[in-house]
Design a protein around this motif. Structure first.
Motif, PDB file in Angstrom:
ATOM      1  N   GLY A  89      -6.313   2.219  -5.024  1.00  0.00           N
ATOM      2  CA  GLY A  89      -6.692   1.483  -3.830  1.00  0.00           C
ATOM      3  C   GLY A  89      -6.506  -0.014  -3.993  1.00  0.00           C
ATOM      4  N   PRO A 106      -8.418  -4.215  12.021  1.00  0.00           N
ATOM      5  CA  PRO A 106      -8.257  -3.215  10.954  1.00  0.00           C
ATOM      6  C   PRO A 106      -7.463  -1.996  11.399  1.00  0.00           C
ATOM      7  CG  PRO A 106     -10.529  -3.253  11.727  1.00  0.00           C
ATOM      8  CD  PRO A 106      -9.849  -4.429  12.327  1.00  0.00           C
ATOM      9  N   THR A 124     -12.287  -1.553   4.964  1.00  0.00           N
ATOM     10  CA  THR A 124     -12.245  -2.653   5.926  1.00  0.00           C
ATOM     11  C   THR A 124     -12.714  -2.193   7.310  1.00  0.00           C
ATOM     12  OG1 THR A 124      -9.897  -2.229   6.387  1.00  0.00           O
ATOM     13  CG2 THR A 124     -10.421  -3.882   4.720  1.00  0.00           C
ATOM     14  N   PHE A 150      -4.138  -0.407   9.703  1.00  0.00           N
ATOM     15  CA  PHE A 150      -4.127   1.026   9.397  1.00  0.00           C
ATOM     16  C   PHE A 150      -2.821   1.656   9.893  1.00  0.00           C
ATOM     17  CE2 PHE A 150      -5.197   5.468  10.093  1.00  0.00           C
ATOM     18  CZ  PHE A 150      -6.074   5.777   9.058  1.00  0.00           C
ATOM     19  N   ARG A 208       0.298   0.570   7.911  1.00  0.00           N
ATOM     20  CA  ARG A 208       0.379   1.273   6.632  1.00  0.00           C
ATOM     21  C   ARG A 208       0.972   2.667   6.822  1.00  0.00           C
ATOM     22  NH1 ARG A 208      -4.778   1.581   5.666  1.00  0.00           N
ATOM     23  NH2 ARG A 208      -4.879  -0.513   4.792  1.00  0.00           N
ATOM     24  N   ASP A 267       0.835  -1.206   0.000  1.00  0.00           N
ATOM     25  CA  ASP A 267       0.000   0.000   0.000  1.00  0.00           C
ATOM     26  C   ASP A 267       0.868   1.254   0.000  1.00  0.00           C
ATOM     27  OD1 ASP A 267      -2.153  -1.710   0.180  1.00  0.00           O
ATOM     28  OD2 ASP A 267      -2.656  -1.219   2.253  1.00  0.00           O
ATOM     29  N   ASP A 272     -10.682   3.694   4.197  1.00  0.00           N
ATOM     30  CA  ASP A 272     -10.452   2.266   4.408  1.00  0.00           C
ATOM     31  C   ASP A 272     -11.785   1.553   4.589  1.00  0.00           C
ATOM     32  OD1 ASP A 272      -9.603  -0.267   5.088  1.00  0.00           O
ATOM     33  OD2 ASP A 272      -7.929   0.452   6.311  1.00  0.00           O
ATOM     34  N   GLY A 298     -10.679  -2.254   0.239  1.00  0.00           N
ATOM     35  CA  GLY A 298      -9.974  -1.896   1.466  1.00  0.00           C
ATOM     36  C   GLY A 298      -9.442  -0.481   1.411  1.00  0.00           C
ATOM     37  N   PHE A 299      -8.135  -0.334   1.583  1.00  0.00           N
ATOM     38  CA  PHE A 299      -7.470   0.964   1.561  1.00  0.00           C
ATOM     39  C   PHE A 299      -7.669   1.644   0.202  1.00  0.00           C
ATOM     40  CE2 PHE A 299      -3.299   3.065   0.456  1.00  0.00           C
ATOM     41  CZ  PHE A 299      -3.522   4.216   1.196  1.00  0.00           C
TER      42      PHE A 299
END
Length: 383
Positions: A350, A294, A150, A298, A301, A123, A148, A330-331
């Protein structure tokens, strides 16, 4: 005509960006402009489906002009006899989408990364690569927005909601107005005028509560009488399933006030990325939700971005931000011109971890990519 000519950008700058992509392991590919329409009708979402340029082959197969590169690049990968994972690709060329102003031919370049298991690092690498590409064009003061899905999905799973509502709300994530309207109906509010057009309440009320098999047969019979064998790539059976789901949604919009309050509170969250983990933890504690998994992803990342030279303070997090393509899972991120004078993102990208499997892969393939809108970038450079 090349993407450089249609965008108005210096071809040498485009070449320099592509050289950066290939230097970082992305193979330059050029998927066919004509693509099977059913794939895009099924996987891209309503916004893109409405804007396809459709045609048909001599064999009657429905085709469309390539509306994006991500799906064609994934199909290219799956068609390769020597395809291995991880794999990385880049591209440069036009996509075709109907739009109210201007031609529907849009010059893009971008990069895709398939099969990397180091999710947080992948990511960070792709977002950083898009930022460096913009810097090559001379744009180094852009705003970066992240979201995000997720996190939203984890919240939905933690709420006491029927499966049909969880699925509907997740499908609407990223479409702020329609999602807010659905949450309002879930809490007992009335449907908006738009929803009233989309949902034929009288017919749906008659279906709701009927034996599912009988209701399914009624819908298929009506379509058959009307001579409809498929709509937008969907079979009569799939259309019937959609009607039955809408029937459940139209009648089941009561008794979920607490869930609606929780979702509305979450979707209102906004902060810079540095403060976002704390904001999300406070929300999770206040509403009794388990977001540890999640949230850990986060933070990993953000740490990977920081290590890669992208200061998290440059990023803004919006809980309601999602991209309007169904395959994102997701992201997600978008990069906008700092001046705000150019409408729409310069870069959008993404994670789409389910897409390659949906296209026929026998194994799960984590994936992330981004596209750059060269016409918007040219306007920003001129501005």
């Amino acid at each position: 005509m090349t993407a450089a000519q249609t965008s108005g950008l210096d071809p040498a700058k485009i070449d320099a960006v592509l050289e950066r992509f290939t230097a970082e392991g992305h193979t330059l590919v050029s998927p066919p402009i004509l693509q099977p329409a059913d794939v895009f009708l099924d996987l891209t979402g309503e916004d893109i489906r409405r804007r396809l340029f459709l045609t048909s082959g001599t064999d009657g197969a429905e085709l469309c002009l390539r509306p994006d590169f991500t799906i064609p690049v994934c199909r290219h990968h799956l068609a390769r006899a020597d395809a291995k994972l991880p794999a990385a690709y880049c591209y440069n060329g036009p996509v075709f989408r109907q739009r109210a102003d201007g031609l529907g031919e849009i010059p893009q370049l971008g990069a895709e990364s398939l099969g990397r298991s180091d999710t947080a690092q992948a990511d960070a690498d792709l977002l950083a690569l898009s930022v460096r590409a913009l810097e090559t064009f001379g744009l180094d003061d852009c705003s970066i927005r992240i979201g995000d899905e997720t996190l939203f999905a984890a919240i939905l799973e933690g709420l006491d909601l029927p499966a049909v509502w969880r699925r509907r709300l997740r499908d609407l994530f990223g479409e702020t107005g329609r999602l807010a309207d659905a949450i309002g109906r879930m809490a007992g509010g009335s449907a908006s005028n738009d929803d009233s057009r989309d949902v034929r309440l009288g017919f749906l009320s008659a279906l709701e509560g009927a034996d599912p098999e009988a209701a399914h047969a009624v819908v298929e019979d009506l379509l058959s009488i009307a001579g409809i064998s498929a709509v937008g790539g969907r079979t009569p059976g799939e259309i019937a399933d959609r009607f039955l789901e809408q029937a459940a949604l139209s009648s089941g919009a009561r008794g979920h006030d607490k869930a609606a309050e929780t979702l509305s509170a979450y979707l209102a969250l906004k902060s810079d990325a540095v403060a976002a983990p704390g904001v999300l933890r406070d929300f999770s504690k206040e509403y009794g939700l388990g977001l540890d998994t999640p949230l850990a992803a986060f933070e990993q990342r953000l740490a990977a971005l920081d290590a890669g030279g992208i200061d998290p303070s440059r990023l803004s997090f919006a809980a309601d931000f999602g991209r309007r393509l169904d395959y994102y899972s997701g992201f997600v991120f978008e990069i906008h011109a700092a001046s705000g004078t150019v409408e729409g993102p310069l870069v959008g990208g993404g994670r789409y971890d389910k897409l390659v499997t949906l296209l026929g892969s026998e194994q799960d393939v984590p994936a992330i990519g981004f596209s750059m809108w060269l016409d918007r970038i040219a306007l920003s450079v001129k501005g």
